[in-house]
Design an enzyme around this catalytic site. Sequence first.
Site, PDB file in Angstrom:
ATOM      1  N   LYS A  22     -31.496  42.133 -22.968  1.00  0.00           N
ATOM      2  CA  LYS A  22     -31.035  40.767 -23.373  1.00  0.00           C
ATOM      3  C   LYS A  22     -30.043  41.090 -24.346  1.00  0.00           C
ATOM      4  CE  LYS A  22     -33.434  38.252 -26.328  1.00  0.00           C
ATOM      5  NZ  LYS A  22     -32.388  37.833 -27.690  1.00  0.00           N
ATOM      6  N   ASN A  23     -30.389  41.567 -25.545  1.00  0.00           N
ATOM      7  CA  ASN A  23     -29.311  41.700 -26.606  1.00  0.00           C
ATOM      8  C   ASN A  23     -27.907  42.454 -26.238  1.00  0.00           C
ATOM      9  OD1 ASN A  23     -30.803  40.238 -28.054  1.00  0.00           O
ATOM     10  ND2 ASN A  23     -31.490  41.844 -29.420  1.00  0.00           N
ATOM     11  N   CYS A 116     -33.140  29.324 -38.417  1.00  0.00           N
ATOM     12  CA  CYS A 116     -33.871  29.599 -37.402  1.00  0.00           C
ATOM     13  C   CYS A 116     -35.151  29.562 -37.819  1.00  0.00           C
ATOM     14  CB  CYS A 116     -33.281  30.957 -36.619  1.00  0.00           C
ATOM     15  SG  CYS A 116     -34.459  32.300 -36.944  1.00  0.00           S
ATOM     16  N   ARG A 121     -30.560  32.897 -41.746  1.00  0.00           N
ATOM     17  CA  ARG A 121     -29.863  34.010 -40.805  1.00  0.00           C
ATOM     18  C   ARG A 121     -28.345  33.409 -40.904  1.00  0.00           C
ATOM     19  NH1 ARG A 121     -32.450  35.070 -35.005  1.00  0.00           N
ATOM     20  NH2 ARG A 121     -31.165  36.875 -35.327  1.00  0.00           N
ATOM     21  N   ASP A 304     -38.011  43.117 -34.083  1.00  0.00           N
ATOM     22  CA  ASP A 304     -38.229  42.491 -32.654  1.00  0.00           C
ATOM     23  C   ASP A 304     -39.445  43.247 -32.087  1.00  0.00           C
ATOM     24  OD1 ASP A 304     -36.107  40.869 -32.804  1.00  0.00           O
ATOM     25  OD2 ASP A 304     -34.972  41.967 -31.418  1.00  0.00           O
ATOM     26  N   ARG A 396     -36.887  32.970 -23.008  1.00  0.00           N
ATOM     27  CA  ARG A 396     -35.734  33.631 -23.294  1.00  0.00           C
ATOM     28  C   ARG A 396     -35.248  35.037 -23.223  1.00  0.00           C
ATOM     29  NH1 ARG A 396     -34.070  31.128 -29.245  1.00  0.00           N
ATOM     30  NH2 ARG A 396     -32.276  32.503 -28.395  1.00  0.00           N
TER      31      ARG A 396
HETATM   32  C1  UD1 Z   1     -29.690  41.012 -33.619  1.00  0.00           C
HETATM   33  C2  UD1 Z   1     -30.608  40.724 -32.490  1.00  0.00           C
HETATM   34  C3  UD1 Z   1     -32.255  40.334 -32.913  1.00  0.00           C
HETATM   35  C4  UD1 Z   1     -32.634  41.403 -33.850  1.00  0.00           C
HETATM   36  C5  UD1 Z   1     -31.801  41.564 -35.003  1.00  0.00           C
HETATM   37  C6  UD1 Z   1     -32.276  42.731 -36.020  1.00  0.00           C
HETATM   38  C7  UD1 Z   1     -28.968  39.905 -30.759  1.00  0.00           C
HETATM   39  C8  UD1 Z   1     -28.678  38.896 -29.823  1.00  0.00           C
HETATM   40  N1  UD1 Z   1     -29.934  39.437 -31.714  1.00  0.00           N
HETATM   41  O1  UD1 Z   1     -29.685  39.532 -34.316  1.00  0.00           O
HETATM   42  O2  UD1 Z   1     -32.778  40.335 -31.854  1.00  0.00           O
HETATM   43  O3  UD1 Z   1     -33.978  40.878 -34.344  1.00  0.00           O
HETATM   44  O4  UD1 Z   1     -30.266  41.700 -34.474  1.00  0.00           O
HETATM   45  O5  UD1 Z   1     -32.454  43.810 -35.160  1.00  0.00           O
HETATM   46  O6  UD1 Z   1     -28.624  41.093 -30.585  1.00  0.00           O
HETATM   47  N2  UD1 Z   1     -26.938  38.917 -42.018  1.00  0.00           N
HETATM   48  C9  UD1 Z   1     -26.231  38.259 -43.120  1.00  0.00           C
HETATM   49  N3  UD1 Z   1     -25.060  37.776 -42.880  1.00  0.00           N
HETATM   50  C10 UD1 Z   1     -24.403  37.727 -41.622  1.00  0.00           C
HETATM   51  C11 UD1 Z   1     -25.203  38.468 -40.730  1.00  0.00           C
HETATM   52  C12 UD1 Z   1     -26.306  39.086 -40.848  1.00  0.00           C
HETATM   53  O7  UD1 Z   1     -26.778  38.072 -44.154  1.00  0.00           O
HETATM   54  O8  UD1 Z   1     -23.399  37.276 -41.259  1.00  0.00           O
HETATM   55  C13 UD1 Z   1     -28.180  39.438 -42.370  1.00  0.00           C
HETATM   56  C14 UD1 Z   1     -29.485  38.702 -41.477  1.00  0.00           C
HETATM   57  O9  UD1 Z   1     -29.826  37.576 -42.459  1.00  0.00           O
HETATM   58  C15 UD1 Z   1     -30.541  39.926 -41.584  1.00  0.00           C
HETATM   59  C16 UD1 Z   1     -29.504  41.355 -41.493  1.00  0.00           C
HETATM   60  O10 UD1 Z   1     -28.375  40.544 -41.802  1.00  0.00           O
HETATM   61  O11 UD1 Z   1     -31.181  39.813 -42.609  1.00  0.00           O
HETATM   62  C17 UD1 Z   1     -29.626  41.786 -40.006  1.00  0.00           C
HETATM   63  O12 UD1 Z   1     -29.377  40.653 -39.083  1.00  0.00           O
HETATM   64  P1  UD1 Z   1     -28.353  41.090 -37.644  1.00  0.00           P
HETATM   65  O13 UD1 Z   1     -28.580  42.349 -37.556  1.00  0.00           O
HETATM   66  O14 UD1 Z   1     -27.221  40.505 -38.082  1.00  0.00           O
HETATM   67  O15 UD1 Z   1     -28.999  40.256 -36.736  1.00  0.00           O
HETATM   68  P2  UD1 Z   1     -28.631  39.363 -35.459  1.00  0.00           P
HETATM   69  O16 UD1 Z   1     -27.434  40.077 -34.977  1.00  0.00           O
HETATM   70  O17 UD1 Z   1     -28.728  37.797 -35.935  1.00  0.00           O
END
Ligand code: UD1
Length: 420
Positions: A22-23, A116, A121, A304, A396
Amino acid sequence: MDKFIIRGGRPLSGTVEVSGAKNASLALMPASLLARGVCRLSNTPALRDVKTMASLLASMGVYLTFNNHTVTIDTTGVHNQDAPYEHVKKMRASIYVLGPLVARYGHARVSLPGGCAWGPRPVDMHIEGIKKLGASIELKGGYILASARRLHGARIHFDVSSVGATGNVLMAAVLAKGTTVIENAAIEPEITSLARYLVSMGARINGAGTSTLEIEGVDELHPADAITIPDRIEAGTFLVAGALTGGNVSVEGVDPGHLTALLAKLEDAGCSLETGASSVTLHAPPELRPIDVTAAIYPGFPTDMQAQWTALMAVAKGTTVVTDTIYFDRFKHVPELIRLGADIEIKDNSAVIRGVAGLTGAKVMSTDLRASASLILAGLVAEGSTEVLRVYHIDRGYETIEVKLRALGADIERVAGEEF
Ligand code: UD1
């Protein structure tokens, strides 16, 4: 809304074919916006999130067709660069269109995702990264309004390793003028697969799979085809199902190299594993040992898989601590597991799980994707009948999970169309 009814207590055995990740799909599909023409992505999973991404792209004028897990994406007719709230609220990964749109069309209007189920997030790193590439960005009326005549290269250091921010900035940087360096980039396999896809479209990227990406921007990209990598989380969920039910389960079509942290923990818990080039077979032990995990960035134990591990340890012999260092509040499954008889206490960002002799069926509520997976797993081992409500969350990210589980011998049925 559908629900699942599970009658637990059957050891699972057999082979399950894992779907595409999915991701990975959620990154590859918007990346296609970077070129004009027709891209084909095979092994695309038939999931609700993939459909959400497809309808978002379609709303911009992309023409998509699905045939036997291949999605054909024709970007010739793109006529707007808008990602409205109606789409983004359904799926946060919609933010992935920001980078490609501003890089290729010079502007984008993308709704800010809200919070979320397990915390705020934020997307600040996506925005700051794209700003550093020269886009002017305004936040107005719940939207990110981005524009740039042409993006330029920059050095971007992420304080936190973020899958989404790395993917978004990478997709923007491939068409920027000059060199971009992304430091502390995410090294998750889904990001590496995105980098490979972009390279096949003509992008110049060094360091894919490492935490420093160097991107030499090009003037344009051409359409390309890709095969979506296997879903390591789906694979892991089925392996845990085998371990939990005292069964023997093989997952096929996987990359065991993407599963190292989980496989090591399964072995520590007493499972025996046979690993092939694209398969893993698990034999469950008579009794599970309590094994602590700390969810961390790749190649650490995946956040995950944290909820599924919690379900597994709920019936291990002894006390386990499961800690999440990525999402501190990701424990919405715990009160529901407690309703099934688990003994779990939350302390800060850890779940302290005292293993019980058995779980008992009850009605439980899905709150998010992986929480739902953990409830289904618990239902498979609970005595009597478990009803998992609101299974749209599971749709999903898992393609026909009940069909795959039934093929392994589970007693699970989907009851459709009522208000639960
Ligand atoms: C992706 C995955 C999700 C998985 C997560 C962590 C997808 C679609 N989703 O989510 O399934 O659980 O990686 O492996 O690929 N953060 C910030 N600011 C930002 C972005 C992130 O502070 O702008 C923080 C987040 O709150 C979190 C950390 O960074 O604590 C990592 O999150 P991130 O790797 O960005 O997760 P996603 O890409 O949302």
